[in-house]
Design a protein around this motif. Structure first.
Motif, PDB file in Angstrom:
ATOM      1  N   UNK A 111       0.921   1.771 -14.370  1.00 18.78           N
ATOM      2  CA  UNK A 111       1.539   0.904 -15.552  1.00 18.78           C
ATOM      3  C   UNK A 111       0.652  -0.838 -15.208  1.00 18.78           C
ATOM      4  N   UNK A 112       0.992  -0.380 -13.913  1.00 17.79           N
ATOM      5  CA  UNK A 112       0.186  -1.865 -13.664  1.00 17.79           C
ATOM      6  C   UNK A 112      -0.981  -2.408 -13.694  1.00 17.79           C
ATOM      7  N   UNK A 113      -1.987  -1.397 -13.229  1.00 13.17           N
ATOM      8  CA  UNK A 113      -2.666  -0.907 -12.991  1.00 13.17           C
ATOM      9  C   UNK A 113      -4.245  -1.245 -14.159  1.00 13.17           C
ATOM     10  N   UNK A 114      -2.830  -0.739 -15.604  1.00 14.90           N
ATOM     11  CA  UNK A 114      -4.100  -1.196 -16.588  1.00 14.90           C
ATOM     12  C   UNK A 114      -3.556  -1.533 -17.515  1.00 14.90           C
ATOM     13  N   UNK A 115      -4.230  -2.185 -18.648  1.00 13.61           N
ATOM     14  CA  UNK A 115      -3.271  -3.288 -19.930  1.00 13.61           C
ATOM     15  C   UNK A 115      -3.297  -2.462 -21.059  1.00 13.61           C
ATOM     16  N   UNK A 116      -2.769  -3.596 -21.958  1.00  8.13           N
ATOM     17  CA  UNK A 116      -3.139  -3.385 -23.553  1.00  8.13           C
ATOM     18  C   UNK A 116      -4.517  -2.818 -23.770  1.00  8.13           C
ATOM     19  N   UNK A 117      -4.234  -1.408 -24.879  1.00  4.91           N
ATOM     20  CA  UNK A 117      -5.535  -1.498 -25.273  1.00  4.91           C
ATOM     21  C   UNK A 117      -5.152  -2.081 -27.038  1.00  4.91           C
ATOM     22  N   UNK A 118      -7.322  -1.721 -27.856  1.00  3.40           N
ATOM     23  CA  UNK A 118      -6.554  -1.806 -29.187  1.00  3.40           C
ATOM     24  C   UNK A 118      -5.877  -1.730 -29.594  1.00  3.40           C
ATOM     25  N   UNK A 119      -5.618  -0.311 -29.583  1.00  3.38           N
ATOM     26  CA  UNK A 119      -4.160   0.014 -30.140  1.00  3.38           C
ATOM     27  C   UNK A 119      -3.165  -0.604 -30.477  1.00  3.38           C
ATOM     28  N   UNK A 120      -2.270  -1.432 -29.459  1.00  5.59           N
ATOM     29  CA  UNK A 120      -1.055  -2.442 -29.032  1.00  5.59           C
ATOM     30  C   UNK A 120      -1.495  -3.470 -29.727  1.00  5.59           C
ATOM     31  N   UNK A 121      -2.510  -3.867 -29.643  1.00 12.00           N
ATOM     32  CA  UNK A 121      -3.241  -5.443 -30.801  1.00 12.00           C
ATOM     33  C   UNK A 121      -2.947  -5.153 -31.725  1.00 12.00           C
ATOM     34  N   UNK A 122      -3.522  -3.908 -32.426  1.00 12.43           N
ATOM     35  CA  UNK A 122      -3.429  -4.060 -33.526  1.00 12.43           C
ATOM     36  C   UNK A 122      -2.134  -3.823 -34.339  1.00 12.43           C
ATOM     37  N   UNK A 123      -1.181  -2.845 -33.439  1.00 13.44           N
ATOM     38  CA  UNK A 123      -0.062  -2.893 -33.653  1.00 13.44           C
ATOM     39  C   UNK A 123       0.902  -4.352 -34.003  1.00 13.44           C
ATOM     40  N   UNK A 124       0.496  -5.085 -32.986  1.00 13.32           N
ATOM     41  CA  UNK A 124       1.138  -6.244 -33.067  1.00 13.32           C
ATOM     42  C   UNK A 124       0.763  -7.409 -34.181  1.00 13.32           C
ATOM     43  N   UNK A 125      -0.384  -7.523 -34.335  1.00 17.07           N
ATOM     44  CA  UNK A 125      -1.458  -7.559 -35.711  1.00 17.07           C
ATOM     45  C   UNK A 125      -0.704  -6.942 -37.417  1.00 17.07           C
ATOM     46  N   UNK A 126      -0.348  -6.402 -37.313  1.00 14.17           N
ATOM     47  CA  UNK A 126       0.352  -5.495 -38.560  1.00 14.17           C
ATOM     48  C   UNK A 126       1.928  -5.955 -38.345  1.00 14.17           C
ATOM     49  N   UNK A 127       2.718  -6.085 -37.233  1.00 11.31           N
ATOM     50  CA  UNK A 127       3.975  -6.662 -37.111  1.00 11.31           C
ATOM     51  C   UNK A 127       3.995  -8.435 -37.657  1.00 11.31           C
ATOM     52  N   UNK A 128       2.295  -9.307 -37.182  1.00 18.18           N
ATOM     53  CA  UNK A 128       2.232 -10.433 -38.179  1.00 18.18           C
ATOM     54  C   UNK A 128       2.280 -10.145 -39.500  1.00 18.18           C
ATOM     55  N   UNK A 129       1.758  -9.267 -39.777  1.00 22.44           N
ATOM     56  CA  UNK A 129       0.745  -9.827 -41.090  1.00 22.44           C
ATOM     57  C   UNK A 129       2.277  -9.209 -42.141  1.00 22.44           C
ATOM     58  N   UNK A 130       3.743  -8.379 -41.155  1.00 27.81           N
ATOM     59  CA  UNK A 130       4.591  -7.866 -42.024  1.00 27.81           C
ATOM     60  C   UNK A 130       5.529  -8.288 -40.800  1.00 27.81           C
ATOM     61  N   UNK A 131       6.619  -8.570 -41.905  1.00 25.21           N
ATOM     62  CA  UNK A 131       7.621  -9.173 -40.910  1.00 25.21           C
ATOM     63  C   UNK A 131       9.348  -8.370 -40.960  1.00 25.21           C
ATOM     64  N   UNK A 132       9.331  -7.640 -41.331  1.00 22.18           N
ATOM     65  CA  UNK A 132       9.904  -6.478 -41.351  1.00 22.18           C
ATOM     66  C   UNK A 132       9.399  -5.157 -40.548  1.00 22.18           C
ATOM     67  N   UNK A 133       8.203  -4.601 -39.464  1.00 22.11           N
ATOM     68  CA  UNK A 133       7.979  -3.906 -39.310  1.00 22.11           C
ATOM     69  C   UNK A 133       8.348  -3.724 -38.117  1.00 22.11           C
ATOM     70  N   UNK A 134       8.838  -2.974 -37.532  1.00 19.01           N
ATOM     71  CA  UNK A 134       9.320  -2.790 -36.351  1.00 19.01           C
ATOM     72  C   UNK A 134       8.152  -1.428 -35.599  1.00 19.01           C
TER      73      UNK A 134
END
Length: 254
Positions: A81-104
């Motif tokens: 886990x420490x040897x890798x990093x978040x990918x574009x999928x993780x960042x896309x989900x975080x972006x969706x949570x910024x767009x949608x304040x009730x996204x869990x």
């Protein structure tokens, strides 16, 4: 190739939904280079090199009985886990949570990549815990130095009392974190307009129940997975692909 009509149907449903739940499993982090794993953050199939099933080696009872052996496998997981990093999928989900304040986000993963990608902790349910920070089983002292301990003899010891440290992760034969379960069921009781399952084949009740509840109440359900699962047929939409192939575009249409 993902059928574009299904992708746009999913985007439209998420765009119109207010309360959204994103469920993520090992398939999402596979695009960061982590192996898809069975059980607790895994990396394993069948027996370990010590001849034990991983369910025994990486269990709560083994941590108490033979901490060095259990930590051998916790360390393998930690290094991966420490040897890798978040990918574009993780960042896309975080972006969706910024767009949608009730996204869990409800994740089975223990790698911490959702937090690292910017998902708000107050809307992130890590149902299997996380790898850091470590804490002492004897005195409760917190120790944030996971990566340093992985370069030292194992098991890691507490600086205060020399007790054995452990991560706040759910090992085999251990209970799920009470607060995470409580939060999940509180949010389920409020209902979700849409549920998107990504990279998980798990049929644990706490993973599949939100999907069932949302379908019964008339909400939208979708799954992103390279291969079909036992639950694919009951979803409104099944996108047969890796998360990385569609998540960025999906969020761009919301």
């Amino acid at each position: 190739m993902v059928e574009r009509a299904l992708l746009m149907q999913t985007a439209a449903a998420l765009r119109h939904a207010q309360r959204i739940l994103i469920i993520t499993g090992a398939g999402l982090s596979a695009d960061s280079g982590l192996p898809t794993y069975r059980g607790v953050g895994g990396l394993y199939n069948g027996s370990t090199e010590d001849g034990l099933p991983i369910e025994m080696a990486l269990s709560g009872p083994m941590l108490r009985r033979d901490p060095a052996l259990c930590w051998k496998y916790i360390a393998q997981l930690g290094r991966a886990c420490l040897g890798a990093q978040p990918n574009a999928g993780h960042y896309a989900i975080a972006q969706l949570q910024r767009i949608k304040p009730e996204c869990w986000v409800l994740t089975q993963n223990v790698d911490g990549y959702h937090r690292a990608a910017g998902s708000p902790p107050e809307r992130l349910i890590e149902i299997h815990g996380q790898l850091a920070p470590l804490f002492c089983q004897s005195c409760g002292e917190i120790d944030p130095e996971l990566s340093e301990h992985l370069r030292r003899p194992l098991p890691p010891l507490c600086k205060q009392c020399q007790g054995i440290l452990r991560p706040p992760v759910v090992l085999f034969e251990e209970m799920l974190p009470e607060r995470a379960l409580e939060t999940l069921y509180q949010e389920m009781d409020k209902g979700f307009d849409a549920v998107l399952s990504i990279g998980t084949t798990a049929s644990f009740p706490y993973i599949h129940e939100p999907v069932l509840r949302t379908r019964v109440s008339g909400g939208f359900t979708a799954e992103i997975n390279p291969t079909r699962t036992d639950h694919s047929g009951s979803m409104d939409v099944f996108l047969g692909c890796r998360a990385l192939e569609v998540l960025e575009e999906l969020v761009s249409h919301i």
